[in-house]
Scaffold this motif. Structure first.
Motif, PDB file in Angstrom:
ATOM      1  N   TRP A  98      30.725  23.687  29.645  1.00  0.00           N
ATOM      2  CA  TRP A  98      29.013  23.125  29.089  1.00  0.00           C
ATOM      3  C   TRP A  98      29.309  21.739  29.674  1.00  0.00           C
ATOM      4  O   TRP A  98      27.793  21.677  30.737  1.00  0.00           O
ATOM      5  CB  TRP A  98      28.731  22.615  28.177  1.00  0.00           C
ATOM      6  N   THR A  99      30.371  21.353  30.338  1.00  0.00           N
ATOM      7  CA  THR A  99      30.892  20.162  31.234  1.00  0.00           C
ATOM      8  C   THR A  99      30.438  19.954  32.674  1.00  0.00           C
ATOM      9  O   THR A  99      29.437  19.041  33.185  1.00  0.00           O
ATOM     10  CB  THR A  99      31.449  19.240  31.278  1.00  0.00           C
ATOM     11  N   ILE A 100      30.345  21.193  33.484  1.00  0.00           N
ATOM     12  CA  ILE A 100      30.436  21.636  34.545  1.00  0.00           C
ATOM     13  C   ILE A 100      29.090  21.616  35.075  1.00  0.00           C
ATOM     14  O   ILE A 100      28.475  21.428  35.856  1.00  0.00           O
ATOM     15  CB  ILE A 100      31.730  22.475  35.130  1.00  0.00           C
ATOM     16  N   MET A 101      28.796  22.876  33.875  1.00  0.00           N
ATOM     17  CA  MET A 101      26.904  22.788  34.190  1.00  0.00           C
ATOM     18  C   MET A 101      26.205  21.842  33.975  1.00  0.00           C
ATOM     19  O   MET A 101      24.905  22.041  34.809  1.00  0.00           O
ATOM     20  CB  MET A 101      26.679  23.906  33.079  1.00  0.00           C
ATOM     21  N   VAL A 103      26.533  18.770  35.140  1.00  0.00           N
ATOM     22  CA  VAL A 103      26.934  17.886  36.083  1.00  0.00           C
ATOM     23  C   VAL A 103      26.799  18.963  37.680  1.00  0.00           C
ATOM     24  O   VAL A 103      26.177  18.408  38.516  1.00  0.00           O
ATOM     25  CB  VAL A 103      29.102  18.466  36.812  1.00  0.00           C
ATOM     26  N   VAL A 104      26.624  20.432  37.650  1.00  0.00           N
ATOM     27  CA  VAL A 104      25.597  20.801  38.867  1.00  0.00           C
ATOM     28  C   VAL A 104      24.339  21.086  37.901  1.00  0.00           C
ATOM     29  O   VAL A 104      23.065  20.942  38.634  1.00  0.00           O
ATOM     30  CB  VAL A 104      25.756  22.290  38.302  1.00  0.00           C
ATOM     31  N   PHE A 105      23.618  20.844  36.817  1.00  0.00           N
ATOM     32  CA  PHE A 105      22.630  20.411  36.620  1.00  0.00           C
ATOM     33  C   PHE A 105      21.992  19.172  37.138  1.00  0.00           C
ATOM     34  O   PHE A 105      20.869  19.155  37.617  1.00  0.00           O
ATOM     35  CB  PHE A 105      21.981  20.629  34.975  1.00  0.00           C
ATOM     36  N   ILE A 106      23.017  17.907  37.039  1.00  0.00           N
ATOM     37  CA  ILE A 106      22.234  16.684  37.418  1.00  0.00           C
ATOM     38  C   ILE A 106      22.782  16.520  38.780  1.00  0.00           C
ATOM     39  O   ILE A 106      21.365  16.060  39.618  1.00  0.00           O
ATOM     40  CB  ILE A 106      23.725  15.473  37.119  1.00  0.00           C
ATOM     41  N   THR A 107      23.485  17.557  39.516  1.00  0.00           N
ATOM     42  CA  THR A 107      23.427  17.565  40.902  1.00  0.00           C
ATOM     43  C   THR A 107      21.509  18.231  41.184  1.00  0.00           C
ATOM     44  O   THR A 107      21.149  17.801  42.433  1.00  0.00           O
ATOM     45  CB  THR A 107      23.922  18.461  41.291  1.00  0.00           C
ATOM     46  N   ILE A 108      21.351  19.390  40.832  1.00  0.00           N
ATOM     47  CA  ILE A 108      20.462  19.811  40.928  1.00  0.00           C
ATOM     48  C   ILE A 108      18.947  18.854  40.404  1.00  0.00           C
ATOM     49  O   ILE A 108      18.036  18.341  41.304  1.00  0.00           O
ATOM     50  CB  ILE A 108      20.060  21.551  39.791  1.00  0.00           C
ATOM     51  N   TYR A 109      19.113  18.035  39.503  1.00  0.00           N
ATOM     52  CA  TYR A 109      17.696  16.908  39.080  1.00  0.00           C
ATOM     53  C   TYR A 109      18.174  15.917  40.500  1.00  0.00           C
ATOM     54  O   TYR A 109      17.035  15.338  40.646  1.00  0.00           O
ATOM     55  CB  TYR A 109      18.381  16.325  37.734  1.00  0.00           C
ATOM     56  N   ILE A 143      24.479  30.381  36.305  1.00  0.00           N
ATOM     57  CA  ILE A 143      23.987  31.396  35.062  1.00  0.00           C
ATOM     58  C   ILE A 143      25.552  32.029  35.047  1.00  0.00           C
ATOM     59  O   ILE A 143      24.920  32.166  33.757  1.00  0.00           O
ATOM     60  CB  ILE A 143      23.941  31.859  36.047  1.00  0.00           C
ATOM     61  N   ILE A 144      26.544  32.081  35.749  1.00  0.00           N
ATOM     62  CA  ILE A 144      27.995  32.921  35.551  1.00  0.00           C
ATOM     63  C   ILE A 144      27.971  31.744  34.396  1.00  0.00           C
ATOM     64  O   ILE A 144      28.726  32.528  33.541  1.00  0.00           O
ATOM     65  CB  ILE A 144      28.536  33.051  36.723  1.00  0.00           C
ATOM     66  N   LEU A 145      28.426  30.599  34.720  1.00  0.00           N
ATOM     67  CA  LEU A 145      28.903  29.947  33.439  1.00  0.00           C
ATOM     68  C   LEU A 145      28.501  29.554  32.442  1.00  0.00           C
ATOM     69  O   LEU A 145      28.818  30.018  31.411  1.00  0.00           O
ATOM     70  CB  LEU A 145      29.681  27.895  34.191  1.00  0.00           C
ATOM     71  N   GLY A 146      26.756  29.692  32.080  1.00  0.00           N
ATOM     72  CA  GLY A 146      26.652  29.906  31.300  1.00  0.00           C
ATOM     73  C   GLY A 146      26.733  30.978  30.420  1.00  0.00           C
ATOM     74  O   GLY A 146      27.031  31.355  29.254  1.00  0.00           O
ATOM     75  N   ILE A 147      26.693  31.930  31.043  1.00  0.00           N
ATOM     76  CA  ILE A 147      27.180  33.709  30.767  1.00  0.00           C
ATOM     77  C   ILE A 147      28.460  33.941  29.973  1.00  0.00           C
ATOM     78  O   ILE A 147      28.595  34.128  28.938  1.00  0.00           O
ATOM     79  CB  ILE A 147      26.676  35.144  31.558  1.00  0.00           C
ATOM     80  N   ILE A 148      29.317  33.318  30.422  1.00  0.00           N
ATOM     81  CA  ILE A 148      30.914  33.052  29.952  1.00  0.00           C
ATOM     82  C   ILE A 148      30.611  32.262  28.787  1.00  0.00           C
ATOM     83  O   ILE A 148      31.949  32.423  27.877  1.00  0.00           O
ATOM     84  CB  ILE A 148      31.218  32.392  31.424  1.00  0.00           C
ATOM     85  N   ALA A 149      30.098  31.395  29.233  1.00  0.00           N
ATOM     86  CA  ALA A 149      29.849  30.037  27.379  1.00  0.00           C
ATOM     87  C   ALA A 149      29.092  31.305  26.531  1.00  0.00           C
ATOM     88  O   ALA A 149      29.847  30.035  25.189  1.00  0.00           O
ATOM     89  CB  ALA A 149      29.274  28.696  27.845  1.00  0.00           C
TER      90      ALA A 149
END
Length: 159
Positions: A98-101, A103-109, A143-149
């Motif tokens: 979730w932390t990586i996600m 950081v990725v979300f902030i990058t997208i933003y 998406i991949i990370l979220g499904i794993i989480a």
């Protein structure tokens, strides 16, 4: 925290799950429905404008979900006493994901905001350049990370 969770466990778990569903499900919808429907738009200005608007609306929905996901996760980690148990490694794995996600979300933003500024100034190539990695790399990764989480979360609830 234990008393809070004892009294409201169903609500806390529900809010946690629905937040994950909104975030991951929203990304699935953006990537596999919205993104492909935009490909039929031939006018680059309209296409970029709609993409920016879709992402803006997605952010409005998902930012509260991310915050709620974090808060409910903290409550559950503390209240359920995972620390020091064999399941704690699964909890840590979820936290890392979730932390990586995030950081990725902030990058997208940030990229979306840069694209929006470029779009507003009429620099369509720069706007497109900022948006391209979002659809190609960042959203699929999340998406991949979220499904794993989510899978790990189901694993934790099963014990």
């Amino acid at each position: 925290m234990s008393e809070l969770f004892d009294n409201y466990s169903s609500i806390i778990v529900f809010l946690h799950v629905i937040s994950a569903v909104l975030w991951v499900g929203g990304m699935l919808a953006i990537r596999f429905a919205v993104h492909y429907s935009m490909q039929d738009i031939t006018d680059p200005k309209i296409k970029l404008g709609r993409t920016l608007e879709s992402l803006r609306r997605f952010f409005n929905m998902v930012i509260p979900a991310i915050v709620l996901l974090l808060l409910t996760a903290i409550i559950m980690i503390i209240a359920l006493g995972f620390k020091g148990t064999p399941l704690y490694n699964v909890v840590i794995a979820k936290e890392v994901i979730w932390t990586i996600m995030t950081v990725v979300f902030i990058t997208i933003y940030i990229k979306r905001n840069k694209a929006s500024k470029a779009f507003e100034s009429g620099n369509l190539p720069a706007a497109k350049q900022q948006l391209e990695p979002i659809a190609k790399y960042f959203i699929p990764l999340n998406i991949i990370l979220g499904i794993i989480a989510i899978f790990l979360g189901v694993t934790l609830r099963g014990f």
